[in-house]
Design a protein around this motif. Structure first.
Motif, mmCIF file in Angstrom:
data_model
loop_
_atom_site.group_PDB
_atom_site.id
_atom_site.type_symbol
_atom_site.label_atom_id
_atom_site.label_comp_id
_atom_site.label_asym_id
_atom_site.label_seq_id
_atom_site.Cartn_x
_atom_site.Cartn_y
_atom_site.Cartn_z
ATOM 1 N N VAL A 46 -6.397 12.595 15.724
ATOM 2 C CA VAL A 46 -5.917 11.352 15.135
ATOM 3 C C VAL A 46 -5.429 11.570 13.711
ATOM 4 C CG1 VAL A 46 -6.636 9.059 14.356
ATOM 5 C CG2 VAL A 46 -7.302 9.875 16.621
ATOM 6 N N ARG A 47 -6.138 12.385 12.932
ATOM 7 C CA ARG A 47 -5.780 12.562 11.520
ATOM 8 C C ARG A 47 -4.385 13.172 11.364
ATOM 9 N NH1 ARG A 47 -5.715 10.502 6.682
ATOM 10 N NH2 ARG A 47 -5.912 12.025 4.988
ATOM 11 N N VAL A 48 -4.083 14.246 12.070
ATOM 12 C CA VAL A 48 -2.772 14.878 11.921
ATOM 13 C C VAL A 48 -1.671 13.998 12.522
ATOM 14 C CG1 VAL A 48 -3.684 17.220 11.821
ATOM 15 C CG2 VAL A 48 -3.125 16.232 14.035
ATOM 16 N N LEU A 49 -1.998 13.218 13.566
ATOM 17 C CA LEU A 49 -1.004 12.315 14.144
ATOM 18 C C LEU A 49 -0.624 11.210 13.157
ATOM 19 C CD1 LEU A 49 -2.339 11.903 17.799
ATOM 20 C CD2 LEU A 49 -0.443 13.324 17.031
ATOM 21 N N THR A 50 -1.596 10.688 12.419
ATOM 22 C CA THR A 50 -1.295 9.641 11.444
ATOM 23 C C THR A 50 -0.508 10.188 10.254
ATOM 24 O OG1 THR A 50 -3.480 9.990 10.439
ATOM 25 C CG2 THR A 50 -3.268 8.234 12.077
ATOM 26 N N LEU A 51 -0.763 11.430 9.852
ATOM 27 C CA LEU A 51 0.018 12.013 8.769
ATOM 28 C C LEU A 51 1.480 12.202 9.186
ATOM 29 C CD1 LEU A 51 -2.525 14.619 7.358
ATOM 30 C CD2 LEU A 51 -1.672 12.572 6.213
ATOM 31 N N HIS A 52 1.696 12.634 10.405
ATOM 32 C CA HIS A 52 3.069 12.711 10.906
ATOM 33 C C HIS A 52 3.705 11.330 10.928
ATOM 34 C CE1 HIS A 52 5.807 12.137 14.404
ATOM 35 N NE2 HIS A 52 6.413 13.186 13.874
ATOM 36 N N ARG A 53 2.935 10.329 11.308
ATOM 37 C CA ARG A 53 3.448 8.965 11.351
ATOM 38 C C ARG A 53 3.846 8.481 9.954
ATOM 39 N NH1 ARG A 53 5.460 6.116 15.630
ATOM 40 N NH2 ARG A 53 4.990 3.905 15.458
ATOM 41 N N LEU A 102 4.850 10.429 7.408
ATOM 42 C CA LEU A 102 6.099 11.113 7.051
ATOM 43 C C LEU A 102 7.286 10.489 7.774
ATOM 44 C CD1 LEU A 102 4.949 14.858 7.084
ATOM 45 C CD2 LEU A 102 5.290 13.388 5.104
ATOM 46 N N LEU A 103 7.085 10.070 9.000
ATOM 47 C CA LEU A 103 8.142 9.423 9.770
ATOM 48 C C LEU A 103 8.543 8.097 9.119
ATOM 49 C CD1 LEU A 103 9.617 10.052 12.503
ATOM 50 C CD2 LEU A 103 7.987 8.522 13.582
ATOM 51 N N CYS A 104 7.554 7.352 8.666
ATOM 52 C CA CYS A 104 7.827 6.078 8.007
ATOM 53 C C CYS A 104 8.594 6.289 6.705
ATOM 54 C CB CYS A 104 6.509 5.349 7.752
ATOM 55 S SG CYS A 104 6.668 3.792 6.876
ATOM 56 N N ASP A 105 8.172 7.256 5.908
ATOM 57 C CA ASP A 105 8.860 7.516 4.642
ATOM 58 C C ASP A 105 10.322 7.897 4.873
ATOM 59 O OD1 ASP A 105 6.468 7.012 3.449
ATOM 60 O OD2 ASP A 105 5.974 9.104 3.044
ATOM 61 N N THR A 106 10.547 8.762 5.850
ATOM 62 C CA THR A 106 11.899 9.276 6.078
ATOM 63 C C THR A 106 12.829 8.217 6.652
ATOM 64 O OG1 THR A 106 10.980 11.480 6.476
ATOM 65 C CG2 THR A 106 13.226 11.085 7.219
ATOM 66 N N LEU A 107 12.335 7.426 7.608
ATOM 67 C CA LEU A 107 13.204 6.483 8.308
ATOM 68 C C LEU A 107 13.320 5.130 7.614
ATOM 69 C CD1 LEU A 107 12.207 7.142 12.038
ATOM 70 C CD2 LEU A 107 14.055 8.157 10.713
ATOM 71 N N SER A 163 0.807 -1.222 0.000
ATOM 72 C CA SER A 163 0.000 0.000 0.000
ATOM 73 C C SER A 163 0.837 1.267 0.000
ATOM 74 C CB SER A 163 -0.919 0.005 1.227
ATOM 75 O OG SER A 163 -0.148 0.015 2.423
ATOM 76 N N GLY A 164 2.138 1.160 0.316
ATOM 77 C CA GLY A 164 2.989 2.341 0.408
ATOM 78 C C GLY A 164 2.721 3.167 1.651
ATOM 79 N N ARG A 165 2.070 2.568 2.630
ATOM 80 C CA ARG A 165 1.715 3.287 3.858
ATOM 81 C C ARG A 165 2.368 2.618 5.068
ATOM 82 N NH1 ARG A 165 -3.207 6.317 3.104
ATOM 83 N NH2 ARG A 165 -4.021 6.025 0.999
ATOM 84 N N VAL A 166 2.123 3.214 6.226
ATOM 85 C CA VAL A 166 2.566 2.592 7.465
ATOM 86 C C VAL A 166 1.786 1.295 7.666
ATOM 87 C CG1 VAL A 166 2.850 2.907 9.951
ATOM 88 C CG2 VAL A 166 3.024 4.869 8.437
ATOM 89 N N ARG A 167 2.485 0.248 8.063
ATOM 90 C CA ARG A 167 1.800 -1.012 8.299
ATOM 91 C C ARG A 167 0.968 -0.912 9.576
ATOM 92 N NH1 ARG A 167 5.409 -6.129 9.515
ATOM 93 N NH2 ARG A 167 6.284 -5.540 7.468
ATOM 94 N N PRO A 168 -0.331 -1.235 9.513
ATOM 95 C CA PRO A 168 -1.167 -1.185 10.732
ATOM 96 C C PRO A 168 -0.680 -2.184 11.773
ATOM 97 C CG PRO A 168 -2.502 -1.323 8.734
ATOM 98 C CD PRO A 168 -1.090 -1.604 8.320
ATOM 99 N N ARG A 169 -0.816 -1.809 13.029
ATOM 100 C CA ARG A 169 -0.413 -2.682 14.127
ATOM 101 C C ARG A 169 -1.549 -2.770 15.146
ATOM 102 N NH1 ARG A 169 4.399 -4.378 15.475
ATOM 103 N NH2 ARG A 169 4.035 -4.004 17.687
ATOM 104 N N GLN A 170 -1.870 -4.001 15.505
ATOM 105 C CA GLN A 170 -2.891 -4.240 16.515
ATOM 106 C C GLN A 170 -2.215 -4.399 17.874
ATOM 107 O OE1 GLN A 170 -6.009 -3.884 15.636
ATOM 108 N NE2 GLN A 170 -5.347 -3.654 13.493
ATOM 109 N N VAL A 171 -2.784 -3.759 18.870
ATOM 110 C CA VAL A 171 -2.237 -3.829 20.228
ATOM 111 C C VAL A 171 -3.252 -4.497 21.141
ATOM 112 C CG1 VAL A 171 -0.751 -1.814 19.948
ATOM 113 C CG2 VAL A 171 -3.102 -1.508 20.718
ATOM 114 N N LYS A 172 -2.823 -4.839 22.341
ATOM 115 C CA LYS A 172 -3.676 -5.577 23.265
ATOM 116 C C LYS A 172 -4.846 -4.741 23.758
ATOM 117 C CE LYS A 172 0.115 -8.574 24.716
ATOM 118 N NZ LYS A 172 0.973 -9.054 25.829
ATOM 119 N N VAL A 173 -4.634 -3.441 23.924
ATOM 120 C CA VAL A 173 -5.702 -2.557 24.385
ATOM 121 C C VAL A 173 -5.796 -1.381 23.432
ATOM 122 C CG1 VAL A 173 -6.483 -1.019 26.214
ATOM 123 C CG2 VAL A 173 -5.459 -3.223 26.804
#
Length: 721
Positions: free
Chosen positions: A537-544, A546-551, A330-340
């Motif tokens: 949530v929306r702006v936090l995911t966009l930052h996330r 950009l973080l994924c693309d850069t790193l 998808s070219g996006r951050v991979r979704p991650r499921q957490v316990k809570v």
């Protein structure tokens, strides 16, 4: 010709020379014993206070404070600091010489009665009635002196016999080795928690006060209460003094050890602030305490701030990321499921007592975080209450208003946490920030706390419904403390009385809810541990993203740790600590997002480009504007000034940018219409090694910190209040 202005550093140098002469005269008198011991101790204490005030003033000086340029400023300042520290060490030696930790055989030694007189004199020299240290001779300056110097509180005054709760082995010169059950006589009490004591054999030395209990003997009832503590805490004697020395260093280096929390524990349990004074005066309800979560949030650096948890976390090997992955399909951050992964709404608080007279409340709010009964497992988020003076005991939260509600007032929150603790839940601490009318001193007060365990006995998440949580008094480490003494008076004898008493109990009402599919998908892109407002949530995911693309995509190799040029990544986490700027970004992005077509929203590359432009032409511009004052919590004048500057500047920039092609362009920063702070390389430099979270070792240290705090809290805090 006008006289030459004397600089601040030069004046401090002259004061230090005068101070040194006074110490030399005191040393001469101590060796000659030309005065009584109590008079010499009084002079020594007064010089210690003056020296600490001078050292504090020296540490607060900067080169910009000087009226004229000073060559080798930092070197000269450090020389003065070293000189003052050596003089203070000499004073400490003189003080120990006047009150040595050895057998008391002469009449010149201080007896208990002399010690009582000495403490009264110490109170006069450190309290608000000191006229020698007060140039203006008014009450306000007296209170300022209270803040600048360590003083013996009225809550700590008085002498008597104390019983040792557990063994203490003195490791330094001046410490007194004691055994459990031994009875000591306290000679002098100090605000740092180390008291001068004398045992039955006449030996004297320093003992930590949290090892002592007032009175002779420890009752079997209290010992069994320690053994059967609901939190599973061990006995007080299980606090490993020796292992603490080996793990964190000796007592002299405890405060300087980077990973040691012992100094924080001692400070939290021994310091006396405005809250303690008001408690002693009876001006606040009995169940109120100094705010625990506010102390962690403000005094533990970035450990409990959202800006820290927003950064990526490194894996066990420190060579990759634990919670940030790239999805090549998808070219996006991979979704991650957490316990809570829960969403909830703060609804209201009922029957919350109000602070007494003499204080002005600046803010009513709730601190909330993930908690397992032993330690904080997430960042500490704060939601401010909507207060109605007509219903002073009812706290409410503003409803959602089409996304324009400020983040600070938003009661719709989410929690993501990957902890495997069976007792994981959400801790809510109701608090107020106040200012004393008589002195102008600020303080943070806990009005009670509530805890919602998120799983049942089988380990399943709680169902989505409304919950009424009882609000307890004290701190999260105290049990069965009522918010108000009147709330538990008597036992109800009938069903009707039980109903009436239940309605008078303080309660917090929250609602667990299920997010929609779009929100759930966005939450899965965020860090594994984070607690924040749903509106962001929306702006936090966009930052996330950009973080994924850069790193994960733009770095030449995954082992590269070079500095990265990215203004967004370098400064975005700062917004989580300044909610008004986060609101400005959210508002600016909402306007741009509404103007985009459906096809543009589906184009991730276009969305990231537009977000970058919006960020650079809004909050990035404001972050480096000299007109914007620094962010201060619960300061109405500063908050109003910041809000006016933020929205005036954004409106001005919006009118200057006629089309999206110039949005965020360099001409915005080159125009003469707006001033900018001097450029600093940190504004656009993302340093992966300094911001990546490495919490495997810190979690172990935090567990030790909270274990010690929980064991000592009941012994010390309840007496102090």
């Amino acid at each position: 010709m006008a006289p030459k202005r004397r600089g601040h550093l030069q004046r401090i140098h002259k004061d230090a020379e005068t101070f040194k002469k006074k110490v030399d005269f005191l040393a001469t008198d101590v060796h000659k014993r030309s005065e009584s011991t109590s008079d010499l101790i009084q002079r020594c204490q007064k010089l210690q206070i003056d020296g600490k005030k001078t050292l504090k003033a020296l540490n607060g000086l900067t080169k910009a404070d000087e009226p004229a340029p000073v060559g080798n400023y930092e070197q000269r300042k450090q020389e003065e600091v070293t000189k003052l520290q050596n003089i203070l060490k000499h004073l400490e030696t003189l003080f120990l010489e006047l009150s040595p930790p050895g057998p008391s055989s002469t009449k010149d030694e201080i007896t208990t009665e002399d010690g009582e007189k000495e403490e009264d004199e110490a109170d006069d020299s450190n309290g608000v009635s000191n006229e020698d240290d007060d140039d203006d001779n008014n009450d306000d300056d007296d209170d300022d002196d209270d803040e600048e110097t360590e003083h013996v509180s009225p809550l700590q005054s008085g002498f008597g016999s104390y019983t040792v709760l557990c063994d203490f082995s003195g490791e330094q010169e001046g410490d007194l080795t004691v055994k459990k059950g031994e009875v000591l006589t306290i000679i002098r009490k100090t605000a740092d928690g180390w008291w001068l004591a004398q045992n039955a054999g006449g030996n004297r030395g320093l003992v930590p006060k949290n090892y002592l209990k007032f009175g002779v003997g420890v009752s079997e009832e209290e010992e069994s209460d320690e053994d059967n503590d609901e939190d599973g805490s061990d006995e007080m004697e299980d606090i490993p003094e020796k292992s603490d020395e080996e793990k964190y260093g000796d007592a002299e280096n405890r405060q300087s050890t980077p990973h040691s929390n012992w100094s924080t524990v001692r400070k939290a349990l021994t310091e006396i602030d405005a809250t303690d004074v008001l408690s002693a005066m009876g001006a606040i309800p009995s169940g109120f305490r100094p705010s625990t979560l506010n102390k962690l949030h403000t005094e533990e650096g970035i450990k409990y701030k959202g800006s820290h948890y927003l950064q990526p976390e490194l894996s066990q090997s420190q060579l990759s990321f634990k919670d940030l992955f790239f999805d090549p399909d998808s070219g996006r951050v991979r979704p991650r499921q957490v316990k809570v992964n829960v969403c909830f709404t703060l609804w209201s608080c009922k029957q919350i007592p109000t602070p007494g007279v003499g204080v002005q409340v600046l803010s009513r709010h709730i601190h909330l975080c993930a908690f397992d009964g032993n330690q904080v497992l997430s960042n500490i988020n704060t939601v401010r209450v909507t207060y109605n003076p007509k219903s002073p005991k009812t706290w409410t939260f503003s409803p959602r208003m089409s996304g324009i509600l400020p983040t600070l007032l938003d009661g719709d929150c989410f929690l993501r946490c990957n902890s495997s603790s069976p007792d994981l839940g959400i801790l809510f601490e109701l608090g107020v920030t106040f200012i004393r009318n008589s002195t102008g001193e600020r303080g943070d007060l806990s009005c009670g706390w509530a805890f919602l365990k998120l799983t049942d006995d089988s380990g399943n998440l709680l169902p989505n419904r409304t919950y009424e949580l009882p609000v307890n008094g004290g701190t999260p480490y105290e049990k069965d403390v009522a918010v108000e003494a009147s709330a538990t008076r008597g036992s109800p004898t009938s069903v009707f009385q039980q109903m009436l008493q239940s309605r008078r109990q303080p309660k917090l009402i929250i609602k667990l809810k299920s997010p929609d599919s779009r929100t759930r998908a966005l939450l899965s892109l965020l860090p594994d541990t984070l607690l924040h407002s749903l509106s962001c949530v929306r702006v936090l995911t966009l930052h996330r993203q950009l973080l994924c693309d850069t790193l994960l995509m733009d770095r030449p190799t995954m082992q590269s740790a070079d500095l990265i040029c990215s203004p967004v990544l370098a400064t975005f986490p700062l917004l989580l600590d300044q909610p008004d700027l986060l609101d400005a970004l959210r508002s600016a992005w909402t306007d741009v997002d509404a103007s985009m077509s459906r096809s543009q929203r589906r184009n991730l590359s276009h969305v990231k480009q537009e977000f970058y432009r919006v960020y650079m032409s809004s909050v990035y511009f404001l972050l480096h504007s000299p007109a914007l004052p620094s962010y201060h919590w619960a300061d109405p004048s500063t908050e109003e000034q910041r809000a006016r500057i933020i929205y005036t500047t954004l409106d001005s920039l919006k009118h200057k940018q006629l089309n999206s092609e110039t949005l965020g362009g360099a001409e915005v920063y080159l125009t003469s219409d707006h001033e900018h702070l001097a450029f600093d390389i940190s504004e656009c430099t993302f340093d992966l090694l300094s911001v990546a979270r490495q919490r495997s070792f810190r979690r172990q240290v935090f567990t030790s910190f909270f274990d010690v705090r929980k064991k000592t809290h009941r012994v010390v805090v309840q007496k102090a209040l």
